[in-house]
Motif scaffolding. Structure first.
Motif, PDB file in Angstrom:
ATOM      1  N   GLU A 155      -9.911  31.826  93.011  1.00 21.16           N
ATOM      2  CA  GLU A 155     -10.185  30.845  93.782  1.00 21.16           C
ATOM      3  C   GLU A 155     -11.979  31.796  94.034  1.00 21.16           C
ATOM      4  O   GLU A 155     -11.617  32.241  95.885  1.00 21.16           O
ATOM      5  N   THR A 156     -13.224  31.069  94.618  1.00 22.39           N
ATOM      6  CA  THR A 156     -13.648  31.060  96.176  1.00 22.39           C
ATOM      7  C   THR A 156     -14.515  30.272  95.997  1.00 22.39           C
ATOM      8  O   THR A 156     -14.645  29.160  95.507  1.00 22.39           O
ATOM      9  N   VAL A 157     -16.046  30.493  96.974  1.00 20.68           N
ATOM     10  CA  VAL A 157     -16.902  29.648  97.226  1.00 20.68           C
ATOM     11  C   VAL A 157     -18.253  30.097  97.228  1.00 20.68           C
ATOM     12  O   VAL A 157     -18.543  31.241  97.765  1.00 20.68           O
ATOM     13  N   HIS A 158     -19.138  29.221  96.586  1.00 20.23           N
ATOM     14  CA  HIS A 158     -20.080  29.919  95.964  1.00 20.23           C
ATOM     15  C   HIS A 158     -21.274  30.155  97.431  1.00 20.23           C
ATOM     16  O   HIS A 158     -21.395  29.276  98.325  1.00 20.23           O
ATOM     17  N   PRO A 159     -21.792  31.277  98.344  1.00 25.60           N
ATOM     18  CA  PRO A 159     -21.838  31.659  99.430  1.00 25.60           C
ATOM     19  C   PRO A 159     -23.359  31.212  99.645  1.00 25.60           C
ATOM     20  O   PRO A 159     -23.266  30.632 101.060  1.00 25.60           O
ATOM     21  N   GLY A 160     -24.087  30.505  98.869  1.00 24.40           N
ATOM     22  CA  GLY A 160     -25.043  29.506  99.141  1.00 24.40           C
ATOM     23  C   GLY A 160     -25.024  28.245  99.088  1.00 24.40           C
ATOM     24  O   GLY A 160     -25.761  27.432 100.406  1.00 24.40           O
ATOM     25  N   TYR A 161     -24.055  27.554  98.011  1.00 25.76           N
ATOM     26  CA  TYR A 161     -24.281  26.485  97.536  1.00 25.76           C
ATOM     27  C   TYR A 161     -23.041  26.137  98.522  1.00 25.76           C
ATOM     28  O   TYR A 161     -22.663  24.234  98.338  1.00 25.76           O
ATOM     29  N   GLY A 162     -22.258  26.519  99.166  1.00 25.74           N
ATOM     30  CA  GLY A 162     -20.868  26.082  99.651  1.00 25.74           C
ATOM     31  C   GLY A 162     -19.615  25.440  98.865  1.00 25.74           C
ATOM     32  O   GLY A 162     -18.633  24.681  98.986  1.00 25.74           O
ATOM     33  N   HIS A 163     -19.890  25.631  97.580  1.00 29.37           N
ATOM     34  CA  HIS A 163     -19.208  24.474  96.720  1.00 29.37           C
ATOM     35  C   HIS A 163     -17.498  25.763  96.177  1.00 29.37           C
ATOM     36  O   HIS A 163     -17.788  26.920  96.146  1.00 29.37           O
ATOM     37  N   ASP A 164     -16.479  24.780  95.951  1.00 23.60           N
ATOM     38  CA  ASP A 164     -15.238  25.903  95.720  1.00 23.60           C
ATOM     39  C   ASP A 164     -15.487  26.078  94.486  1.00 23.60           C
ATOM     40  O   ASP A 164     -16.115  24.993  93.081  1.00 23.60           O
ATOM     41  N   LEU A 165     -15.100  27.226  93.774  1.00 18.21           N
ATOM     42  CA  LEU A 165     -15.259  27.562  92.347  1.00 18.21           C
ATOM     43  C   LEU A 165     -14.134  28.427  91.959  1.00 18.21           C
ATOM     44  O   LEU A 165     -13.369  28.976  92.710  1.00 18.21           O
ATOM     45  N   HIS A 166     -13.911  28.073  91.119  1.00 15.73           N
ATOM     46  CA  HIS A 166     -12.831  28.866  90.057  1.00 15.73           C
ATOM     47  C   HIS A 166     -13.636  30.204  89.159  1.00 15.73           C
ATOM     48  O   HIS A 166     -14.837  29.869  88.377  1.00 15.73           O
ATOM     49  N   VAL A 167     -13.031  31.154  88.713  1.00 12.63           N
ATOM     50  CA  VAL A 167     -14.133  32.662  88.038  1.00 12.63           C
ATOM     51  C   VAL A 167     -12.652  32.753  87.022  1.00 12.63           C
ATOM     52  O   VAL A 167     -11.695  32.723  87.533  1.00 12.63           O
ATOM     53  N   HIS A 168     -13.074  32.490  85.837  1.00 16.73           N
ATOM     54  CA  HIS A 168     -12.513  32.617  84.773  1.00 16.73           C
ATOM     55  C   HIS A 168     -12.174  34.089  83.811  1.00 16.73           C
ATOM     56  O   HIS A 168     -13.512  34.233  84.561  1.00 16.73           O
ATOM     57  N   ALA A 169     -11.500  34.577  83.457  1.00 11.76           N
ATOM     58  CA  ALA A 169     -11.705  36.467  83.278  1.00 11.76           C
ATOM     59  C   ALA A 169     -10.965  36.400  81.852  1.00 11.76           C
ATOM     60  O   ALA A 169     -10.340  35.780  81.414  1.00 11.76           O
ATOM     61  N   ILE A 170     -11.549  37.382  81.043  1.00 14.09           N
ATOM     62  CA  ILE A 170     -11.277  37.757  79.599  1.00 14.09           C
ATOM     63  C   ILE A 170     -11.906  39.042  79.815  1.00 14.09           C
ATOM     64  O   ILE A 170     -13.185  39.200  79.664  1.00 14.09           O
ATOM     65  N   ASP A 171     -10.391  40.611  79.510  1.00 13.00           N
ATOM     66  CA  ASP A 171     -10.621  41.713  78.935  1.00 13.00           C
ATOM     67  C   ASP A 171     -10.637  41.787  77.457  1.00 13.00           C
ATOM     68  O   ASP A 171     -10.243  41.352  76.905  1.00 13.00           O
ATOM     69  N   LEU A 172     -12.233  43.543  77.429  1.00 13.43           N
ATOM     70  CA  LEU A 172     -11.550  43.281  75.676  1.00 13.43           C
ATOM     71  C   LEU A 172     -10.304  43.676  75.541  1.00 13.43           C
ATOM     72  O   LEU A 172     -10.043  42.980  74.389  1.00 13.43           O
ATOM     73  N   SER A 173      -9.632  44.235  75.660  1.00 14.95           N
ATOM     74  CA  SER A 173      -7.929  44.357  75.791  1.00 14.95           C
ATOM     75  C   SER A 173      -7.120  42.911  75.550  1.00 14.95           C
ATOM     76  O   SER A 173      -6.380  43.270  73.936  1.00 14.95           O
ATOM     77  N   GLU A 174      -7.946  42.174  76.109  1.00 14.68           N
ATOM     78  CA  GLU A 174      -7.525  40.198  76.075  1.00 14.68           C
ATOM     79  C   GLU A 174      -7.735  39.563  75.268  1.00 14.68           C
ATOM     80  O   GLU A 174      -6.632  38.603  74.731  1.00 14.68           O
ATOM     81  N   TYR A 175      -9.591  39.864  74.115  1.00 14.48           N
ATOM     82  CA  TYR A 175     -10.137  39.581  73.188  1.00 14.48           C
ATOM     83  C   TYR A 175      -9.213  39.314  71.977  1.00 14.48           C
ATOM     84  O   TYR A 175      -9.157  40.433  71.352  1.00 14.48           O
ATOM     85  N   VAL A 176      -9.360  38.369  71.255  1.00 13.39           N
ATOM     86  CA  VAL A 176      -8.742  37.629  69.480  1.00 13.39           C
ATOM     87  C   VAL A 176      -9.504  37.541  69.140  1.00 13.39           C
ATOM     88  O   VAL A 176     -10.278  36.164  69.837  1.00 13.39           O
ATOM     89  N   ALA A 177     -11.122  37.995  68.229  1.00 12.24           N
ATOM     90  CA  ALA A 177     -12.029  37.440  67.876  1.00 12.24           C
ATOM     91  C   ALA A 177     -11.560  36.116  66.971  1.00 12.24           C
ATOM     92  O   ALA A 177     -10.377  36.441  65.940  1.00 12.24           O
TER      93      ALA A 177
END
Length: 177
Positions: A155-177
């Protein structure tokens, strides 16, 4: 020219014919409420956006795709990749984002297109990790990230707009086509 076809959609580079329909999407306050500062964008703003998106394609080898319905050829929005330079704390990163016109919500188009773009990033463009930055409260986009197999990275805050954000991620090793 880079194109991706899914069962219902064509993802492609931008053309002059996309300006007016994309500007109509960008002019809808409900569409824009979770994006950047939430303001709508007019025809001139949209023209600048499309020019920037095409430059991103030229510079990075990826960018936002124009998304159209295969059945009708109608532009329904965008789904694509960019470098989230406005969030330096997560760089280096490649971000996946989507913006569809309101008549196309709730039909699985965002998930269908985003899945195709995620596969494109991880298997065609050699990206080993993809993030999606979602404003907290945007439950529809949170649902898309889950369907893609992305997990909450921070979780973070947008530095310009001040919005609370979620950053979601996926790595190639986790990806299932």
């Amino acid at each position: 020219m880079t194109e991706i076809r899914t069962p219902r959609l064509l993802l492609r580079r931008w053309t002059d014919d996309d300006l007016v329909p994309m500007a109509e999407i960008n002019a809808d306050p409900e569409v824009m409420r979770w994006i950047d500062d939430g303001r709508v964008r007019d025809l001139e703003d949209t023209a600048e956006d499309i020019e920037t998106w095409e430059e991103t394609w030229d510079d990075e080898g990826f960018g936002p795709f124009a998304v159209e319905l295969l059945a009708s050829g109608e532009l329904i929005g965008l789904v694509g990749l960019s470098v989230p330079e406005d969030l330096p704390e997560i760089l280096p990163a490649v971000g996946l984002a989507w913006r569809l016109g309101r008549p196309f919500w709730g039909q699985g188009y965002a998930s269908e297109a985003a899945q195709a773009v995620l596969e494109f990033a991880l298997t065609d463009r050699g990206v080993d990790r993809v993030v999606s930055v979602v404003r907290i409260g945007d439950t529809a986009s949170e649902n898309v990230t889950r369907k893609l197999g992305m997990t909450l990275d921070r979780e973070t805050v947008h530095p310009g707009y001040g919005h609370d954000l979620h950053v979601h991620a996926i790595d190639l090793s986790e990806y299932v086509a």
